[in-house]
Design a protein around this motif. Structure first.
Motif, short mmCIF file in Angstrom:
data_model
loop_
_atom_site.label_atom_id
_atom_site.label_comp_id
_atom_site.label_asym_id
_atom_site.label_seq_id
_atom_site.Cartn_x
_atom_site.Cartn_y
_atom_site.Cartn_z
N LYS A 1 -76.01 46.74 52.51
CA LYS A 1 -75.59 48.03 53.05
C LYS A 1 -75.98 48.04 54.53
O LYS A 1 -76.78 47.22 54.97
N GLN A 2 -75.42 48.96 55.27
CA GLN A 2 -75.69 49.09 56.70
C GLN A 2 -75.51 47.77 57.45
O GLN A 2 -76.34 47.38 58.28
N VAL A 3 -74.43 47.06 57.18
CA VAL A 3 -74.16 45.81 57.89
C VAL A 3 -73.81 46.14 59.33
O VAL A 3 -72.90 46.94 59.59
N ARG A 4 -74.54 45.55 60.28
CA ARG A 4 -74.34 45.81 61.69
C ARG A 4 -74.18 44.50 62.45
O ARG A 4 -75.03 43.61 62.36
N LEU A 5 -73.10 44.38 63.19
CA LEU A 5 -72.86 43.23 64.04
C LEU A 5 -73.74 43.36 65.27
O LEU A 5 -73.66 44.36 65.99
N LEU A 6 -74.61 42.39 65.50
CA LEU A 6 -75.52 42.42 66.64
C LEU A 6 -74.99 41.63 67.82
O LEU A 6 -75.23 41.97 68.97
N SER A 7 -74.28 40.54 67.52
CA SER A 7 -73.76 39.69 68.58
C SER A 7 -72.65 38.81 68.00
O SER A 7 -72.77 38.32 66.87
N TYR A 8 -71.61 38.64 68.79
CA TYR A 8 -70.52 37.72 68.41
C TYR A 8 -70.04 37.10 69.71
O TYR A 8 -69.72 37.82 70.67
N GLU A 9 -70.03 35.77 69.76
CA GLU A 9 -69.62 35.11 70.99
C GLU A 9 -69.00 33.76 70.72
O GLU A 9 -69.32 33.11 69.73
N GLU A 10 -68.10 33.36 71.62
CA GLU A 10 -67.59 32.00 71.60
C GLU A 10 -68.66 31.11 72.21
O GLU A 10 -69.34 31.51 73.16
N ILE A 11 -68.83 29.92 71.63
CA ILE A 11 -69.87 29.01 72.11
C ILE A 11 -69.27 27.63 72.34
O ILE A 11 -68.25 27.27 71.74
N THR A 12 -69.90 26.87 73.22
CA THR A 12 -69.44 25.51 73.49
C THR A 12 -70.17 24.50 72.61
O THR A 12 -69.68 23.39 72.42
N GLU A 13 -71.32 24.90 72.11
CA GLU A 13 -72.08 24.02 71.20
C GLU A 13 -72.97 24.88 70.31
O GLU A 13 -73.31 26.01 70.63
N ARG A 14 -73.32 24.30 69.17
CA ARG A 14 -74.19 24.99 68.21
C ARG A 14 -75.63 24.95 68.71
O ARG A 14 -76.09 23.93 69.18
N ARG A 15 -76.31 26.03 68.55
CA ARG A 15 -77.73 26.11 68.86
C ARG A 15 -78.56 25.85 67.59
O ARG A 15 -79.71 25.44 67.66
N PHE A 16 -77.97 26.10 66.43
CA PHE A 16 -78.65 25.95 65.14
C PHE A 16 -77.88 24.98 64.26
O PHE A 16 -77.73 25.20 63.07
N GLY A 17 -77.38 23.91 64.85
CA GLY A 17 -76.52 22.96 64.16
C GLY A 17 -77.19 22.12 63.10
O GLY A 17 -76.53 21.55 62.25
N ASN A 18 -78.51 22.02 63.12
CA ASN A 18 -79.22 21.21 62.12
C ASN A 18 -79.54 21.97 60.86
O ASN A 18 -80.19 21.45 59.97
N TRP A 19 -79.08 23.22 60.76
CA TRP A 19 -79.47 24.08 59.66
C TRP A 19 -78.26 24.49 58.85
O TRP A 19 -77.41 25.23 59.34
N THR A 20 -78.15 24.03 57.60
CA THR A 20 -77.08 24.54 56.75
C THR A 20 -77.35 25.99 56.41
O THR A 20 -76.45 26.81 56.35
N MET A 21 -78.62 26.34 56.21
CA MET A 21 -79.06 27.74 56.12
C MET A 21 -80.58 27.74 56.01
O MET A 21 -81.14 27.69 54.92
N GLY A 22 -81.23 27.70 57.16
CA GLY A 22 -82.68 27.79 57.19
C GLY A 22 -83.11 29.19 56.81
O GLY A 22 -82.38 30.16 57.01
#
Length: 142
Positions: free
Chosen positions: A72-93
């Motif tokens: 409940k209360q789902v809130r979008l905090l940030s959405y952006e286009e990116i050139t590379e992943r910052r958390f690419g080593n994590w399938t879901m940490g």
């Protein structure tokens, strides 16, 4: 095109180990085949999740979360286009917020608590980056 989506929500029911395990298992099972990476932070009454991947895939997952009756209360905090992943080593940490150093939370928020509903999306994103850098992630989920 890659995007990064950061959102916060509250669980409908009190958080327990079985509920959290089910959410993490679903993420770890489905995300790799969709090219999704990210992190999930959980406190007693809070989810904060960061998703990175293709625009269509990330948007579909976010839309499913909005419709998910566990949130409940789902809130979008940030959405952006990116050139590379910052958390690419994590399938879901997974980050257990109660175990995070209180001074780290105070660095980004008004009080010693993770409160993305009262802070900026950038502050929450910076906290996540620091949690990765300080090895506060419970598991890579691989």
């Amino acid at each position: 095109m890659l995007v990064r989506c950061l959102y916060a929500s509250r669980p409908v029911q009190p958080m327990n180990g079985a509920l959290l395990d089910g959410i993490l298992e679903q993420c770890r099972r489905n995300n790799p085949r969709q090219g999704i990476t990210g992190l999930l932070c959980v406190a007693d009454d809070l989810f904060v999740q960061l998703l990175e991947g293709g625009r269509d895939e990330v948007c579909e997952i976010f839309n499913a979360i909005v419709r998910d009756d566990r949130h409940k209360q789902v809130r979008l905090l940030s959405y952006e286009e990116i050139t590379e992943r910052r958390f690419g080593n994590w399938t879901m940490g997974h980050v257990a917020i109660p175990r995070v150093n209180p001074s780290l939370l105070l660095k980004y928020f008004k009080r010693v608590e993770l409160d993305p509903f009262d802070g900026s999306g950038q502050a929450t994103l910076s906290l996540l980056g620091e949690l990765v850098a300080t090895a506060a992630i419970v598991t890579r989920g691989e």
